[in-house]
Every structure is written in C-alpha cells, then in structure tokens.
Scaffold this active site. Structure first.
Site, PDB file in Angstrom:
ATOM      1  N   GLU A  11       0.841  -1.191   0.000  1.00 35.18           N
ATOM      2  CA  GLU A  11       0.000   0.000   0.000  1.00 35.18           C
ATOM      3  C   GLU A  11       0.878   1.242   0.000  1.00 35.18           C
ATOM      4  OE1 GLU A  11      -2.256   0.280   3.612  1.00 35.18           O
ATOM      5  OE2 GLU A  11      -0.495   0.015   4.849  1.00 35.18           O
ATOM      6  N   HIS A  49      -5.143   4.113   8.363  1.00 29.63           N
ATOM      7  CA  HIS A  49      -4.191   4.061   9.472  1.00 29.63           C
ATOM      8  C   HIS A  49      -2.967   4.906   9.145  1.00 29.63           C
ATOM      9  CE1 HIS A  49      -1.605   1.220   7.300  1.00 29.63           C
ATOM     10  NE2 HIS A  49      -2.743   0.716   6.863  1.00 29.63           N
TER      11      HIS A  49
END
Length: 93
Positions: A11, A49
């Site tokens: 990611e 996050h």
C-alpha cells in the site's frame, strides 16, 4: 523450496514494499507479482491508518509501482488481475 511463485500486496506510505522489491531483485529467483493499494488516495490524506500516509516521493503508489517494475516484479493494476499478471510474468499464461 516448495514455493513456486510469490504474490506481494502493499500500500501507499512507508518503504517496506520498495525494500522487499530491492531484496527480491538481489536474492530471489522466483516469479513475483505485486499490487500497491491506494493509487486513488489524495496526497497527504490518511486512509485507514497512519502507515498509509504518503510522506515522501517514494511513498506514492506510482513510485512504488515503478520501483517494483525496475526490480523485475510484474505489477498488477487491480487485485483481481494479480493471478493473471503473475502467470504472464512467469510465462505460464
């Protein structure tokens, strides 16, 4: 030794994917396909996050895709194309 091929999912944000790609280039002879999530995330915005915050130029999805490709890793554009991408890269498709 029983592993024939590798699929890597990463990611945006952080450097783990680039580090893994560079390690694989020097140490792994197995075919690898990768996918980087977060390509559509706005720069500087948190997505889920803290690790997914793009902090530098090499943290973006495009930069990570480029690094993976430079290291010989086949890059899938979507999770659903990862298997086909790996098979094409491996010469089994």
């Amino acid at each position: 030794p029983e592993t024939e091929a590798i699929i890597m999912i990463g990611e945006i944000g952080g450097s783990a994917e680039a580090e893994a790609a560079r390690w694989a280039k020097d140490n792994c002879k197995k075919p690898i396909a990768g996918f980087i999530a977060g390509a559509s995330a706005p720069a500087g915005r948190r997505i889920g996050h803290a690790g997914a915050i793009v902090g530098g130029a090499d943290d973006t999805a495009q930069a990570k895709k480029r690094i993976l490709a430079e290291c010989g890793i086949a890059v899938a554009e979507t999770p659903s194309t990862m298997a086909d991408t790996l098979l094409k890269h491996w010469g089994k498709a």
